[in-house]
Design an enzyme around this catalytic site. Structure first.
Site, PDB file in Angstrom:
ATOM      1  N   CYS A 121       0.835  -1.213   0.000  1.00 53.63           N
ATOM      2  CA  CYS A 121       0.000   0.000   0.000  1.00 53.63           C
ATOM      3  C   CYS A 121       0.866   1.258   0.000  1.00 53.63           C
ATOM      4  CB  CYS A 121      -0.995  -0.030   1.153  1.00 53.63           C
ATOM      5  SG  CYS A 121      -2.311   1.191   0.957  1.00 53.63           S
ATOM      6  N   HIS A 142      -3.915  -4.699  -0.064  1.00 52.26           N
ATOM      7  CA  HIS A 142      -3.497  -5.217   1.237  1.00 52.26           C
ATOM      8  C   HIS A 142      -3.488  -6.744   1.203  1.00 52.26           C
ATOM      9  CE1 HIS A 142      -3.174  -1.511   3.571  1.00 52.26           C
ATOM     10  NE2 HIS A 142      -4.116  -1.053   2.761  1.00 52.26           N
ATOM     11  N   GLU A 183      -2.471  -8.687   3.348  1.00 53.22           N
ATOM     12  CA  GLU A 183      -2.817  -9.218   4.669  1.00 53.22           C
ATOM     13  C   GLU A 183      -4.317  -9.194   4.933  1.00 53.22           C
ATOM     14  OE1 GLU A 183      -1.550  -6.346   3.954  1.00 53.22           O
ATOM     15  OE2 GLU A 183      -2.380  -4.786   5.229  1.00 53.22           O
TER      16      GLU A 183
END
Lengths: 251, 193
Positions: free
Chosen positions: B77, B175, B177
């Site tokens: 990001c 993202h 994650e």
């Protein structure tokens, strides 16, 4: 193409999930972390946790819960309830939350939105607005709908955008718990007059309501609780239905 | 394996740490130069504004260190945006690894670009075994334009870089994650480089 998001909302009280009808008469609907994982696996796009009693209880229970959720699930989640200072938001960020949602505290102290924006960025700041139609138009309500203010819904929505909110979560108190559909006219008006994403909340009862909120209501995301918790609408079925109706979803 | 997760005060380090834990790895959260240099893999996350993040990097001298790293580095990001030479978010000079400027979306769509979007035109080992049109989670108002280092593309009014790669530097705008199983797979493939 950017997908429309389906967001189960878990109202939390004493570390458990609850959902009231029109915010009154709470009913136990399970363990938040287990539910979060189930939703994540079923294809929920995000999750929202609203700690409805956060102002009265110790914060630590919530922070522990947030940490357990963050450890286990791999989709974004928002935490709201009782956040009135930067340090509350910071503690939640450290525990692993992706976004926080503020409601009453932002109405009482609008500068809080600017401060949250400046400290954490717009992507972290959701402003939740509860409103009800009165004979003087749509008015913002506080404390889960118990307290009426004289603030106009649309004026407030514009203000929170200008102050740096990244998203608005709009709940129509008139639709919440009715299962008769979302407040599509007001949602479309919000979407047309603002440039930040709008999450629709209140009124989901069947799959068609979701289709309508993404078309007529022009919402970017739709949130619901009990219909998911009590498995009235399974998320995979809802996604398949929406896809079949040419609504972009993650499927 | 030694994984350094750069913790410089502008990252969602906790979320990235948990994602690594789910894959069975335990990263070191650090801004210590020696720890970062000696790691096998470095992850450089970031949220918030580019300007604030650059200031944090400068305070700990990481702005000088990161471009010199030799092991695989993954920017996420804002981490990816900071790898570019300049960001229009706060008009700030960045790390200059990727020779392009980060711009604000000027499109007739909601800003931030927030939610799940498709990624295509893969040209990196990061995306091995990832199906075309898989969706990943984005949250950003500024973007890295298409450039010679673009290795994945996403469309939001315009086409922009969903991922870039140059030498040992890898970066994704979305993202990993928070992108469900697809995100975990991409993270895993970076760690297995």
């Amino acid at each position: 193409m950017l997908s429309k998001r389906i967001i189960p909302c878990l109202d939390i009280k004493d570390g458990r999930t609850v959902k009231g009808v029109n915010f009154v008469g709470l009913r136990d609907a399970g363990d938040p972390v287990d539910l979060a994982e189930i939703y994540s696996k079923e294809g929920a796009d995000e999750l929202v946790f609203l700690d409805i009693t956060a102002t009265h209880e110790k914060r630590k229970t919530l922070l522990d819960l947030v940490k357990r959720v963050a450890e286990r699930i791999n989709i974004p989640f928002t935490v709201g309830g009782g956040i009135s200072e930067i340090k509350d938001a910071y503690a939640l960020l450290k525990a692993g939350t992706d976004k926080i949602s503020v409601n009453s505290a932002a109405v009482k102290n609008p500068q809080l939105i600017n401060e949250l924006h400046n400290n954490f960025g717009a992507q972290f700041v959701v402003v939740a607005i509860d409103a009800k139609y009165t004979d003087e138009g749509w008015k913002v309500h506080l404390r889960g709908g118990r307290d009426r203010t004289e603030i106009d819904l649309f004026d407030w929505a514009r203000e929170v955008e200008q102050r740096g909110a990244g998203e608005i979560l709009f709940t129509s108190m008139d639709h919440d718990g009715t299962k008769a559909g979302f407040a599509n006219k007001e949602l479309a008006h919000l979407s047309d007059s603002l440039s930040i994403p709008i999450i629709a909340s209140g009124g989901a009862g069947n799959m068609e309501h979701f289709k309508d909120v993404f078309t007529d209501g022009k919402a970017d995301a739709a949130l619901a609780a009990s219909i998911f918790h009590f498995k009235e609408i399974p998320i995979p079925e809802l996604k398949a239905y929406l896809k079949g109706n040419n609504i972009p979803v993650r499927y | 394996m030694n994984i350094a997760l750069i913790d410089y005060g502008a990252g969602n380090v906790q979320s990235v740490k948990y994602a690594l834990n789910r894959l069975g790895y335990e990263p070191i959260l650090t801004k210590n130069h020696d720890e970062i240099c000696s790691a096998d893999k470095v992850i450089f996350p970031g949220v918030g504004s580019a300007k604030a993040a650059m200031e944090q990097l400068q305070q700990s001298g990481l702005d000088k260190l990161i471009p010199t790293l030799k092991q695989p580095v993954l920017g996420i990001c804002v981490g990816m945006q900071l790898m570019c030479k300049y960001s229009h978010e706060g008009d700030v000079k960045c790390l200059g690894i990727i020779d392009t400027e980060v711009k604000r979306f000027e499109v007739d769509l909601k800003i931030p670009h927030m939610g799940w979007n498709t990624v295509s035109n893969f040209n990196s080992v990061l995306f091995n075994n990832i199906e075309l049109q898989e969706q990943v989670y984005f949250v950003h108002s500024y973007y890295v334009p298409l450039n010679e280092n673009t290795v994945a593309v996403t469309q939001y009014g315009i086409e922009f870089s969903a991922a870039v790669q140059k030498d040992n530097f890898y970066a994704v705008q979305f993202h990993t994650e928070k992108s469900g199983e697809v995100g975990s797979q991409i993270l895993k493939q970076f760690l297995e480089l």
